[in-house]
Design a protein around this motif. Structure first.
Motif, PDB file in Angstrom:
ATOM      1  N   ALA A   1      17.789  -1.336  -4.718  1.00 21.29           N
ATOM      2  CA  ALA A   1      17.988  -0.795  -6.065  1.00 21.29           C
ATOM      3  C   ALA A   1      16.733  -0.045  -6.507  1.00 21.29           C
ATOM      4  CB  ALA A   1      18.307  -1.910  -7.033  1.00 21.29           C
ATOM      5  N   GLU A   2      15.593  -0.562  -6.101  1.00 19.60           N
ATOM      6  CA  GLU A   2      14.334   0.116  -6.420  1.00 19.60           C
ATOM      7  C   GLU A   2      13.541   0.255  -5.138  1.00 19.60           C
ATOM      8  OE1 GLU A   2      12.009  -1.673  -9.452  1.00 19.60           O
ATOM      9  OE2 GLU A   2      13.726  -2.006 -10.766  1.00 19.60           O
ATOM     10  N   TRP A   3      12.931   1.388  -4.977  1.00 20.86           N
ATOM     11  CA  TRP A   3      12.084   1.592  -3.807  1.00 20.86           C
ATOM     12  C   TRP A   3      10.729   0.981  -4.097  1.00 20.86           C
ATOM     13  CZ3 TRP A   3      14.371   3.020   0.464  1.00 20.86           C
ATOM     14  CH2 TRP A   3      15.593   3.694   0.370  1.00 20.86           C
ATOM     15  N   PRO A   4      10.101   0.381  -3.107  1.00 20.93           N
ATOM     16  CA  PRO A   4       8.769  -0.171  -3.343  1.00 20.93           C
ATOM     17  C   PRO A   4       7.783   0.949  -3.681  1.00 20.93           C
ATOM     18  CG  PRO A   4       9.369  -0.296  -1.002  1.00 20.93           C
ATOM     19  CD  PRO A   4      10.572   0.185  -1.752  1.00 20.93           C
ATOM     20  N   VAL A   5       6.792   0.600  -4.485  1.00 21.41           N
ATOM     21  CA  VAL A   5       5.773   1.585  -4.839  1.00 21.41           C
ATOM     22  C   VAL A   5       4.947   1.870  -3.591  1.00 21.41           C
ATOM     23  CG1 VAL A   5       3.736   2.008  -6.264  1.00 21.41           C
ATOM     24  CG2 VAL A   5       5.701   0.770  -7.216  1.00 21.41           C
ATOM     25  N   PRO A   6       4.819   3.147  -3.226  1.00 23.17           N
ATOM     26  CA  PRO A   6       4.047   3.441  -2.012  1.00 23.17           C
ATOM     27  C   PRO A   6       2.576   3.086  -2.208  1.00 23.17           C
ATOM     28  CG  PRO A   6       4.766   5.470  -3.087  1.00 23.17           C
ATOM     29  CD  PRO A   6       5.357   4.327  -3.846  1.00 23.17           C
ATOM     30  N   LYS A   7       1.990   2.588  -1.160  1.00 19.34           N
ATOM     31  CA  LYS A   7       0.561   2.303  -1.180  1.00 19.34           C
ATOM     32  C   LYS A   7      -0.116   3.506  -0.531  1.00 19.34           C
ATOM     33  CE  LYS A   7       0.890  -2.730  -0.937  1.00 19.34           C
ATOM     34  NZ  LYS A   7       2.280  -2.824  -1.331  1.00 19.34           N
ATOM     35  N   VAL A   8      -1.007   4.118  -1.266  1.00 23.62           N
ATOM     36  CA  VAL A   8      -1.650   5.329  -0.788  1.00 23.62           C
ATOM     37  C   VAL A   8      -3.144   5.062  -0.612  1.00 23.62           C
ATOM     38  CG1 VAL A   8      -2.164   7.746  -1.311  1.00 23.62           C
ATOM     39  CG2 VAL A   8       0.032   6.757  -1.995  1.00 23.62           C
ATOM     40  N   ARG A   9      -3.642   5.449   0.539  1.00 17.27           N
ATOM     41  CA  ARG A   9      -5.076   5.372   0.767  1.00 17.27           C
ATOM     42  C   ARG A   9      -5.526   6.737   1.230  1.00 17.27           C
ATOM     43  NH1 ARG A   9      -6.626   0.413   4.469  1.00 17.27           N
ATOM     44  NH2 ARG A   9      -8.525   1.636   4.381  1.00 17.27           N
ATOM     45  N   ALA A  10      -6.661   7.115   0.772  1.00 13.62           N
ATOM     46  CA  ALA A  10      -7.203   8.400   1.184  1.00 13.62           C
ATOM     47  C   ALA A  10      -8.695   8.253   1.423  1.00 13.62           C
ATOM     48  CB  ALA A  10      -6.963   9.457   0.106  1.00 13.62           C
ATOM     49  N   SER A  11      -9.191   9.040   2.315  1.00  9.03           N
ATOM     50  CA  SER A  11     -10.642   9.072   2.503  1.00  9.03           C
ATOM     51  C   SER A  11     -11.009  10.498   2.837  1.00  9.03           C
ATOM     52  CB  SER A  11     -11.068   8.118   3.620  1.00  9.03           C
ATOM     53  OG  SER A  11     -10.513   8.557   4.845  1.00  9.03           O
ATOM     54  N   SER A  12     -12.192  10.857   2.504  1.00  9.35           N
ATOM     55  CA  SER A  12     -12.632  12.205   2.846  1.00  9.35           C
ATOM     56  C   SER A  12     -14.096  12.156   3.224  1.00  9.35           C
ATOM     57  CB  SER A  12     -12.418  13.160   1.676  1.00  9.35           C
ATOM     58  OG  SER A  12     -13.272  12.810   0.610  1.00  9.35           O
ATOM     59  N   THR A  13     -14.456  13.057   4.010  1.00  9.04           N
ATOM     60  CA  THR A  13     -15.866  13.179   4.399  1.00  9.04           C
ATOM     61  C   THR A  13     -16.277  14.607   4.085  1.00  9.04           C
ATOM     62  OG1 THR A  13     -15.475  11.634   6.178  1.00  9.04           O
ATOM     63  CG2 THR A  13     -17.499  12.920   6.291  1.00  9.04           C
TER      64      THR A  13
END
Length: 183
Positions: free
Chosen positions: A169-181
């Motif tokens: 009924a509801e999609w799980p909240v996406p877990k987002v990780r980002a990194s940059s150099t």
């Protein structure tokens, strides 16, 4: 417990087509036959739309309790011009109809699997206020006059009901990780 493997129920193997009846609108001819085509037992619906805007159908009483989420599958081929393919699911009253429609469908000459998911089935007509299809009393395979009209034969084999996992009924909240150099 939730089964990872969806269950499959054979609805008709088409070893015998006595339960199937042909129907047609005025000016259209239709007949049903048992055939074995490419080693596959099948129902053959022969039709002649007779230059009308009509339809030909094969109908069977087939009580089905539908699970929460499902797919109806079958194999199909035809020696037929481009016309509308309709699969109709009729309730016990006979007044309420749900359908799967493929307007101006180019029928395959070779056997192809067709999968109709729950989301592809629409309420077509009837007096019911509850438009959720839970129980089917009869099924119809219909060729309705489309682009080409004319005459031909529709073959159907291996009609099955697949019980699919429930849709979230509801999609799980996406877990987002980002990194940059930065350089």
């Amino acid at each position: 417990s939730v089964s990872a493997q969806p269950s499959v129920h054979s609805l008709d193997r088409f070893d015998d087509v006595a339960a199937w009846k042909a129907g047609a609108s005025d000016g259209v001819t239709a007949s049903v036959h048992h055939v074995v085509d490419a080693k596959r037992p099948a129902l053959r619906l022969d039709f002649d739309l007779g230059g009308t805007a009509g339809y030909a159908l094969a109908r069977r009483t087939l009580p089905i309790d539908l699970p929460e989420n499902y797919a109806i599958t079958f194999w199909l081929r035809a020696d037929a011009p481009v016309n509308d393919l309709q699969i109709k699911l009729v309730d016990a009253s006979g007044d309420n109809v749900w359908w799967y429609r493929r307007p101006d469908f180019a029928f395959p000459g070779e056997w192809q699997p067709i999968t109709i998911k729950k989301r592809h089935v629409e309420f077509a007509w009837g007096p019911t206020k509850d438009r959720t299809l839970r129980h089917v009393a009869a099924i119809e395979f219909v060729v309705a006059s489309g682009r080409d009209g004319g005459r031909g034969s529709l073959y159907v084999s291996d009609l099955e009901l697949h019980e699919l996992p429930a849709v979230a009924a509801e999609w799980p909240v996406p877990k987002v990780r980002a990194s940059s150099t930065l350089r």
